[in-house]
Enzyme design. Sequence first.
Site, mmCIF file in Angstrom:
data_model
loop_
_atom_site.group_PDB
_atom_site.id
_atom_site.type_symbol
_atom_site.label_atom_id
_atom_site.label_comp_id
_atom_site.label_asym_id
_atom_site.label_seq_id
_atom_site.Cartn_x
_atom_site.Cartn_y
_atom_site.Cartn_z
ATOM 1 N N HIS A 90 0.896 4.904 1.180
ATOM 2 C CA HIS A 90 -0.252 6.311 1.714
ATOM 3 C C HIS A 90 0.181 7.495 1.411
ATOM 4 C CE1 HIS A 90 0.599 4.356 5.947
ATOM 5 N NE2 HIS A 90 1.416 3.879 5.542
ATOM 6 N N HIS A 93 0.576 -1.149 0.018
ATOM 7 C CA HIS A 93 0.093 -0.156 0.037
ATOM 8 C C HIS A 93 1.027 1.124 0.563
ATOM 9 C CE1 HIS A 93 0.942 -0.964 4.303
ATOM 10 N NE2 HIS A 93 0.661 -0.217 4.433
HETATM 11 P P1 AMP Z 1 2.283 0.879 7.354
HETATM 12 O O1 AMP Z 1 2.630 0.929 8.953
HETATM 13 O O2 AMP Z 1 2.971 1.487 6.031
HETATM 14 O O3 AMP Z 1 1.834 -1.025 7.018
HETATM 15 O O4 AMP Z 1 0.897 1.363 6.802
HETATM 16 C C1 AMP Z 1 -0.499 0.563 7.816
HETATM 17 C C2 AMP Z 1 -1.526 1.770 7.693
HETATM 18 O O5 AMP Z 1 -2.791 0.698 8.097
HETATM 19 C C3 AMP Z 1 -1.740 2.538 8.863
HETATM 20 O O6 AMP Z 1 -1.062 4.254 8.994
HETATM 21 C C4 AMP Z 1 -3.015 2.026 10.186
HETATM 22 O O7 AMP Z 1 -3.712 3.047 10.123
HETATM 23 C C5 AMP Z 1 -3.282 1.746 8.840
HETATM 24 N N1 AMP Z 1 -4.536 0.179 8.748
HETATM 25 C C6 AMP Z 1 -4.703 -0.087 9.620
HETATM 26 N N2 AMP Z 1 -5.987 -1.258 9.291
HETATM 27 C C7 AMP Z 1 -6.741 0.032 8.659
HETATM 28 C C8 AMP Z 1 -7.784 -0.735 8.789
HETATM 29 N N3 AMP Z 1 -8.726 -0.948 9.591
HETATM 30 N N4 AMP Z 1 -8.777 0.387 8.267
HETATM 31 C C9 AMP Z 1 -7.647 1.327 7.854
HETATM 32 N N5 AMP Z 1 -6.543 1.907 7.975
HETATM 33 C C10 AMP Z 1 -5.683 1.084 9.035
#
Ligand code: AMP
Length: 150
Positions: free
Chosen positions: A113, A111
């Site tokens: 950001h 993903h």
């Molecule tokens: P990373 O740490 O780069 O893997 O980013 C994962 C992101 O996913 C974090 O910013 C979390 O806040 C976000 N995240 C985790 N679970 C969910 C969810 N159920 N819905 C939306 N965002 C999420």
Amino acid sequence: VQTCLNTHMSLPHTPSIFEKIIKREISADIVYEDADFIVIADIKPIQPGHVLVIPKTPFPDFVSADAVTIAEGSKLCQKIARGLLKLPKVKGINVITNNGAAAGQSVFHLHWHVIPRHEGDNFPMWHGSAESASLQAETCAYLKKILIDE
Ligand code: AMP
């Protein structure tokens, strides 16, 4: 026995939270969806409009994805960034993908950001140090070589 099992049997795929969102098994604020991507609102936004661009194919991370996914995902990030920059408070954008736990990745499904930034919002970013300059030169010498060879 465990070593033997791991060597000879492929481990079952454990769906990430993003796969569950794609399959509508978990709810999320879905901002956009097409055949290949879903864009959701990050549940813990740095600023309003912080979204995640997620390919539907569950590549664990950036380095494991195919070139088309990287190109299409990047285009989608750019489209979102251009839209966000039209908002009055948005003065900059971070487009980030964390690759690996050591880099802060917590969901092992690729993903990006896309994070709108406000003037002086003081969200901490990394700051380098001059002390690492010689190691920097050494590692860049390695990169110069592999980028020509491969
Ligand atoms: P990373 O740490 O780069 O893997 O980013 C994962 C992101 O996913 C974090 O910013 C979390 O806040 C976000 N995240 C985790 N679970 C969910 C969810 N159920 N819905 C939306 N965002 C999420």
